[in-house]
Write an enzyme that holds these catalytic residues in place. Structure first.
Site, PDB file in Angstrom:
ATOM      1  N   GLU A   1     -12.194   0.228 -10.345  1.00 58.90           N
ATOM      2  CA  GLU A   1     -11.803  -0.725 -11.414  1.00 58.90           C
ATOM      3  C   GLU A   1     -12.721  -0.730 -12.624  1.00 58.90           C
ATOM      4  O   GLU A   1     -12.264  -0.920 -13.761  1.00 58.90           O
ATOM      5  CB  GLU A   1     -11.686  -2.151 -10.837  1.00 58.90           C
ATOM      6  CG  GLU A   1     -10.524  -2.355  -9.878  1.00 58.90           C
ATOM      7  CD  GLU A   1     -10.762  -1.777  -8.483  1.00 58.90           C
ATOM      8  OE1 GLU A   1     -11.943  -1.507  -8.159  1.00 58.90           O
ATOM      9  OE2 GLU A   1      -9.796  -1.584  -7.723  1.00 58.90           O
TER      10      GLU A   1
ATOM     11  N   GLU B   1       0.834  -1.216   0.000  1.00 61.68           N
ATOM     12  CA  GLU B   1       0.000   0.000   0.000  1.00 61.68           C
ATOM     13  C   GLU B   1       0.859   1.253   0.000  1.00 61.68           C
ATOM     14  O   GLU B   1       0.549   2.230  -0.682  1.00 61.68           O
ATOM     15  CB  GLU B   1      -0.946   0.015   1.214  1.00 61.68           C
ATOM     16  CG  GLU B   1      -1.990  -1.092   1.218  1.00 61.68           C
ATOM     17  CD  GLU B   1      -3.092  -0.910   0.173  1.00 61.68           C
ATOM     18  OE1 GLU B   1      -3.147   0.139  -0.485  1.00 61.68           O
ATOM     19  OE2 GLU B   1      -3.903  -1.848   0.020  1.00 61.68           O
TER      20      GLU B   1
ATOM     21  N   ARG C   1       0.686   3.794  -3.223  1.00 61.84           N
ATOM     22  CA  ARG C   1       0.078   5.119  -3.003  1.00 61.84           C
ATOM     23  C   ARG C   1       1.133   6.207  -2.780  1.00 61.84           C
ATOM     24  O   ARG C   1       1.063   7.269  -3.385  1.00 61.84           O
ATOM     25  CB  ARG C   1      -0.869   5.074  -1.795  1.00 61.84           C
ATOM     26  CG  ARG C   1      -1.970   4.058  -1.986  1.00 61.84           C
ATOM     27  CD  ARG C   1      -3.073   4.218  -0.967  1.00 61.84           C
ATOM     28  NE  ARG C   1      -3.781   2.961  -0.776  1.00 61.84           N
ATOM     29  CZ  ARG C   1      -5.034   2.858  -0.389  1.00 61.84           C
ATOM     30  NH1 ARG C   1      -5.744   3.932  -0.142  1.00 61.84           N
ATOM     31  NH2 ARG C   1      -5.603   1.675  -0.223  1.00 61.84           N
TER      32      ARG C   1
ATOM     33  N   ASP D   1      -4.585  -9.849  -8.502  1.00 60.94           N
ATOM     34  CA  ASP D   1      -4.811  -8.848  -9.557  1.00 60.94           C
ATOM     35  C   ASP D   1      -3.611  -8.094 -10.134  1.00 60.94           C
ATOM     36  O   ASP D   1      -3.208  -8.316 -11.285  1.00 60.94           O
ATOM     37  CB  ASP D   1      -5.898  -7.839  -9.108  1.00 60.94           C
ATOM     38  CG  ASP D   1      -5.690  -7.265  -7.697  1.00 60.94           C
ATOM     39  OD1 ASP D   1      -4.633  -7.492  -7.114  1.00 60.94           O
ATOM     40  OD2 ASP D   1      -6.598  -6.572  -7.196  1.00 60.94           O
TER      41      ASP D   1
END
Ligand code: DMJ
Length: 482
Positions: A376, A109, A113, A242
């Site tokens: 998404e 994360e 980010r 993913d």
């Protein structure tokens, strides 16, 4: 502006002009401004905003690193030409963004980010502070790779350098979508710092993966960083898997199509996914199921919907007889994900939807009916629009704008929803930082011209932060300068 939503053809709302139905100015002037102003008013400097309680929200993903929304939103502000806001965000980064904290963070994360956000802000604005902070943070993440295999830990204390994995992960494993989603940022960190260590760390992950046997050519979601063995044989193109696949393709694109290894891994994986995971419902909807030790769970996550855009983006590099097929696959996934939105009351998609027990593209479990402002589906519309110019993708994007305005916009910002099938909104009271970095950016791009961040020159990291393609000549230029 409400009048405008009801009657978009009217064209004039709240004193500004909507010269056409789908207007990026609506996204920047109305949506981004509302999200940003409220964050600034109620949660400035904290990680995220609670738009109903009108206070800060902290998630343990970032430990006590602060300012996630500011760093995640920097490039969106820049792209939307919100100059004042970009300036105040930059000043906050200069004065307050501090990585010298005793914090256990999620490596994934923080990378997507913070490192991604800082890198993009640097490449777009040229402001040195962003490059410096990105490299400083990258260095703090390096101890995560101190494992017997070099597969990084999921969690890292950035003061002590001690890492560990999520306690819930199969057999102490690291997660494919986490350690497989560092590549783009780490290659750029080496490029910008002149220090090869970052790129070496992620190239080693590739090596470990290439040495392993893959069940049916598929990559399980769990890999033990000590033994180098797979954990449970669960495979997903949604959560836990993913962005690993996304980064294989984008590593090849970002290398100006020189990273042949990344290319091969991507197309081989897509082949196995098509054979073992992609199915068509009796109603004709193509979906990507989850694979558990050879058995299929006929469920698709909202997260999985990014794959429509990925397949279409990858069409160009597929063998020439398969190009059309990959675009078509992207279009089919986009259609299925649009159906998952259209079959709800609020016209926003659930966290997961199923194709079993007599339903198609509908969530059946209460704990899968929420929508947390995820990007998404809109991301896939944006890729499909750019690659096909079929007007339906802008129409579908506009439907999402209307639904967001109607159900998620509240006085204090934008909130997620607990149940998209309900008649009445139950807000979850979180304005996720990815709403500003991804959802609004992809909407803005969907309604903008193709020459804004063209795909030949930019790839988007998994948090929608654009990173430049490293053209073959760039390297030579630098070599020559040395
Ligand atoms: C984002 O942080 C990234 O897109 C990530 O890859 C998946 N989850 C969220 C948004 O849904």
């Amino acid at each position: 502006f409400l009048l405008c939503l009801e009657y978009p053809q009217v064209g004039v709302c709240c004193g500004f002009l909507l010269n056409q139905h789908y207007n990026p100015a609506f996204v920047s002037l109305q949506m981004m401004k509302h999200a940003w102003d409220n964050y600034k008013r109620y949660a400035w400097g904290l990680n995220e905003l609670k738009p109903i309680s009108k206070q800060g929200h902290s998630s343990n993903l970032f430990g006590n690193i602060q300012g996630a929304t500011i760093v995640d939103a920097l490039d969106t502000l820049f792209i939307m030409e919100m100059k004042e806001e970009f300036k105040e965000a930059k000043e906050w980064v200069e004065k307050n963004l501090d990585f010298n904290v005793n914090a256990e963070i999620s490596v994934f994360e923080v990378n997507i980010r913070f490192v991604g956000g800082l890198l993009s802000a640097y490449y777009l604005s040229g402001e040195e502070v962003f490059r410096k902070k990105a490299v400083e943070l990258g260095e703090k993440l390096l101890p995560a790779f101190n494992t017997p295999t070099g597969i990084p830990w999921a969690l890292l204390n950035i003061k002590s350098g001690i890492g560990r994995n999520w306690p819930w992960a199969s057999g102490g494993s690291s997660i494919l979508a986490e350690f497989g989603t560092l590549h783009l940022e780490f290659v750029h960190l080496s490029h910008l710092s002149g220090n090869p260590v970052f790129a070496e760390k992620v190239m080693n992950i590739r090596k470990v993966l290439n040495r392993l046997d893959k069940p049916e050519g598929l990559y399980p979601n769990y890999l033990n960083p000590s033994s180098g063995q797979w954990g449970q044989h669960h495979v997903s193109i949604g959560g836990l898997g993913d962005s690993f696949y996304e980064y294989l393709l984008k590593a090849w694109l970002m290398s100006d199509k020189t990273d042949e290894d990344g290319k091969k891994m991507y197309y081989d994986a897509v082949q196995a996914i098509e054979t073992h995971l992609i199915r068509k419902s009796s109603g004709g909807l193509t979906y990507i199921a989850e694979w558990k030790g050879g058995l299929l769970e006929h469920k698709m996550g909202h997260l999985t919907c990014f794959a429509g855009g990925m397949f279409a983006l990858g069409a160009d590099g597929a063998p020439s007889d398969k190009t059309g097929h990959h675009i078509e696959l992207g279009a089919e996934i986009a259609r299925t994900c649009h159906e998952s939105y259209d079959r709800t009351r609020m016209k926003l998609g659930p966290e997961a939807f199923r194709f079993d027990g007599g339903v198609e593209a509908i969530a059946t479990r209460q704990n899968e009916k929420y929508y947390i402002l995820r990007p998404e589906v809109i991301e896939t519309y944006m890729y499909m629009w750019r690659l096909t110019h079929d007007p339906k993708y802008r129409e579908w994007g506009w439907e999402a704008v209307e639904a967001l305005e109607k159900h998620c916009r509240v006085d204090g910002g934008y909130s997620g929803l607990r149940d998209v099938y309900n008649n009445h909104e139950s807000h979850d009271d979180v304005q996720q930082s990815f709403f500003l970095s991804e959802t609004l950016k992809y909407l803005y791009l969907l309604f903008s011209e193709d020459d804004l961040l063209p795909f030949e020159h930019w790839v988007f990291n998994t948090e929608a932060h654009p990173l430049p393609v490293l053209h073959k000549d760039d390297g030579n230029k630098e070599e020559n300068q040395k």
